[in-house]
Design a protein around this motif. Structure first.
Motif, short mmCIF file in Angstrom:
data_model
loop_
_atom_site.label_atom_id
_atom_site.label_comp_id
_atom_site.label_asym_id
_atom_site.label_seq_id
_atom_site.Cartn_x
_atom_site.Cartn_y
_atom_site.Cartn_z
N ASN A 89 -0.88 30.62 29.81
CA ASN A 89 -0.22 29.38 29.40
C ASN A 89 0.70 28.82 30.49
O ASN A 89 1.42 27.86 30.26
N LYS B 214 -10.39 24.36 20.64
CA LYS B 214 -9.75 23.32 21.43
C LYS B 214 -8.35 23.79 21.83
O LYS B 214 -7.58 24.26 21.01
N THR B 215 -8.04 23.63 23.11
CA THR B 215 -6.75 24.07 23.60
C THR B 215 -6.44 23.37 24.91
O THR B 215 -7.21 22.54 25.39
N THR B 216 -5.31 23.72 25.51
CA THR B 216 -4.96 23.24 26.84
C THR B 216 -5.16 24.37 27.83
O THR B 216 -4.69 25.50 27.60
N TYR C 40 -5.05 25.55 32.09
CA TYR C 40 -4.41 25.26 33.37
C TYR C 40 -5.32 25.74 34.49
O TYR C 40 -5.89 26.83 34.42
N SER D 228 -2.87 20.68 33.94
CA SER D 228 -3.33 21.04 32.61
C SER D 228 -4.45 20.09 32.19
O SER D 228 -4.43 18.90 32.54
N THR D 229 -5.42 20.61 31.46
CA THR D 229 -6.55 19.82 31.00
C THR D 229 -6.87 20.18 29.55
O THR D 229 -6.88 21.37 29.20
N SER D 230 -7.11 19.17 28.72
CA SER D 230 -7.54 19.41 27.34
C SER D 230 -8.95 19.97 27.36
O SER D 230 -9.85 19.38 27.97
N TRP D 231 -9.14 21.11 26.71
CA TRP D 231 -10.41 21.87 26.81
C TRP D 231 -11.01 22.08 25.44
O TRP D 231 -10.27 22.30 24.48
N SER E 91 -11.99 11.96 27.93
CA SER E 91 -10.69 12.62 28.07
C SER E 91 -10.31 12.94 29.50
O SER E 91 -9.20 13.39 29.76
N ASP F 164 -7.01 13.30 31.75
CA ASP F 164 -6.77 14.40 32.67
C ASP F 164 -7.54 14.12 33.96
O ASP F 164 -8.73 13.79 33.91
#
Length: 459
Positions: A83, A104-106, A108, A127-130, A205, A234
């Motif tokens: 994190n 779904k998460t963030t 790095y 950071s990227t939304s994944w 995104s 992102d």
């Protein structure tokens, strides 16, 4: 690569299997006799052991760091900080479990940028939304090859930008050639055109772009900050034009991870490494390397820190220009940026290799019938090199800037060392790459990827 990168010796296939919403990463060794060294890794926080995947082995590393076992520290395994908060604890296990479950998460990961003033190490953490499902692409033709190697299609990359002089090749990339450009350059995205694209494609995104510092720098069009702050996108920076196979593989691995796509990254890197070794073994026996300069247009040469110069360097040439902040060295006295040093003997290459996209040189496609080529335009572009000794000696060559990077290196070697690496050998290896990694998109023997000065003049 960052400080935690490990050297591995193996031919591996990275396979992503998505079942019941769970992403599972496997690494399979399919050739125990491989001798190629791959120094590439998935540079995502959570990939604690810094190999090619995120799996249960990374969880074990994090657990050992938390338990303070001997030899397990954050300093030794920096990617264990899933994190990215500066410490390793149970929160990192929770973050890792989300990735392992495909939730779904963030995430790095490292981005790359050639602006060494702002980024001395050439990279920074974002950071990227994944996972990413839809994106727009910035950066011209090189990323299109990377998309193909990872399995990204126009369903994933819903918009791109390009210049009118260098659109996607309509023969090889018809789906991208049909897209309206999001700007007037390969480096910049225009706000109104982006808004139009986002309205037509809900769910976008991210923006995929290259590491060149001028890309999305805000001098024209939208900046990286604009895309992030105003549009909530992102920005993911990979090395689109990396000639080093490990660096290229790292970009492929990141794209594969972000989109949860199968990737041939390691196979591509292994194959490319073996080709480069073959070239080096042949050229290293020579007493002296060919002095070479390179270009990607008709009124400038490339500095040694240009990717174009790297094509010739990996092809075994001695690139004789210099390194500077700008990667272009203008050679026409009429140009305000003209640098007269290019005509000094120490900077004169015996050979000039020009890497050209089709539309700017042929006014057609390298993959199409030569009868469609604009020979007068080709001759006019060639004539701009007339002040160089290489031109006097009929040693200016044009080759495709649209083909895979390893093919550009192969043809560079064949141009400089025809007695060691024949054009026929380069064609066969080029075809092997296309068949292995690009689903046999084209037949090399039916095409012409290198044009000598004499050939152009005789058209």
């Amino acid at each position: 690569m960052n400080g935690s990168t490990k050297m591995l010796t193996a031919v591996v296939i990275l396979i992503v299997v998505v079942a019941a919403g769970i992403a599972v990463f496997f690494v399979l060794n399919n050739n125990k006799e491989s001798s190629a060294d791959i120094d590439a890794a998935l540079e995502v926080y959570g990939n604690a052991d810094n190999d090619y995947k995120i799996d249960s082995a990374d969880r074990k590393v994090i657990e050992k760091i938390i338990a303070k076992e001997d030899g397990y520290t954050l300093a030794k395994y920096p990617l264990a900080d899933t994190n990215y908060d500066g410490t390793v604890n149970d929160k990192d296990l929770t973050a890792l479990d989300k990735i392992l479950k495909g939730e779904k998460t963030t995430v790095y990961h490292l981005n790359y940028n050639t602006d060494k003033t702002k980024y001395p190490d050439g990279s920074y953490v974002v950071s990227t939304s994944w996972p990413v499902q839809y994106c727009v692409g910035n950066g011209g033709g090189n990323p299109l090859i990377m998309y193909a190697l990872v399995g990204l299609t126009s369903e994933n990359v819903v918009g791109i930008n390009y210049s009118s002089s260098s659109p996607p090749d309509k023969v090889i990339w018809p789906e991208f050639a049909a897209m309206k450009s999001l700007g007037t350059s390969t480096n910049y995205i225009t706000e109104g055109l982006l808004q139009e694209c986002l309205l037509a494609n809900p769910g976008v995104s991210a923006v995929i772009t290259g590491d060149n510092k001028i890309m999305l720098d805000g001098s024209q069009g939208l900046s990286e900050a604009d895309l992030e702050d105003t549009y909530g996108l992102d920005v993911i920076r990979i090395r689109h034009s990396a000639v080093n196979p490990d660096e290229y593989a790292a970009g492929l691995l990141l794209l594969g991870f972000l989109f949860q796509k199968d990737t041939q990254a390691v196979e591509v890197a292994e194959w490319t490494t073996d080709v480069y070794k073959m070239i080096d073994e042949k050229v290293s026996k020579l007493d002296e390397k060919v002095r070479v300069t390179t270009s990607s247009y008709y009124y400038y040469l490339n500095a040694t820190n240009s990717d174009y110069a790297d094509f010739a360097a990996y092809g075994g040439g001695n690139v004789v220009t210099w390194e500077q902040a700008a990667t272009t060295i203008y050679f026409e006295p009429e140009n305000a940026k003209y640098d007269p040093r290019v005509y000094e003997d120490q900077y004169q290459g015996d050979v000039i290799i020009v890497y050209r996209t089709g539309s700017g040189f042929l006014k057609a496609s390298w993959y199409d019938d030569p009868d469609t080529w604009d020979t007068e335009n080709m001759k006019e572009h060639l004539s701009h090199f007339y002040r160089f000794k290489a031109y006097e000696n009929k040693n200016v060559y044009h080759t495709s800037g649209d083909m895979p990077i390893v093919a550009r290196v192969l043809y560079s070697a064949a141009i400089m060392y025809p007695d060691l690496i024949s054009m026929d050998k380069a064609d066969k290896l080029h075809q092997e790459f296309v068949d292995k990694f690009l689903d046999g998109k084209y037949t090399v023997k039916d095409l012409k990827f290198v044009l000598s000065q004499s050939e152009i003049e005789g058209m």
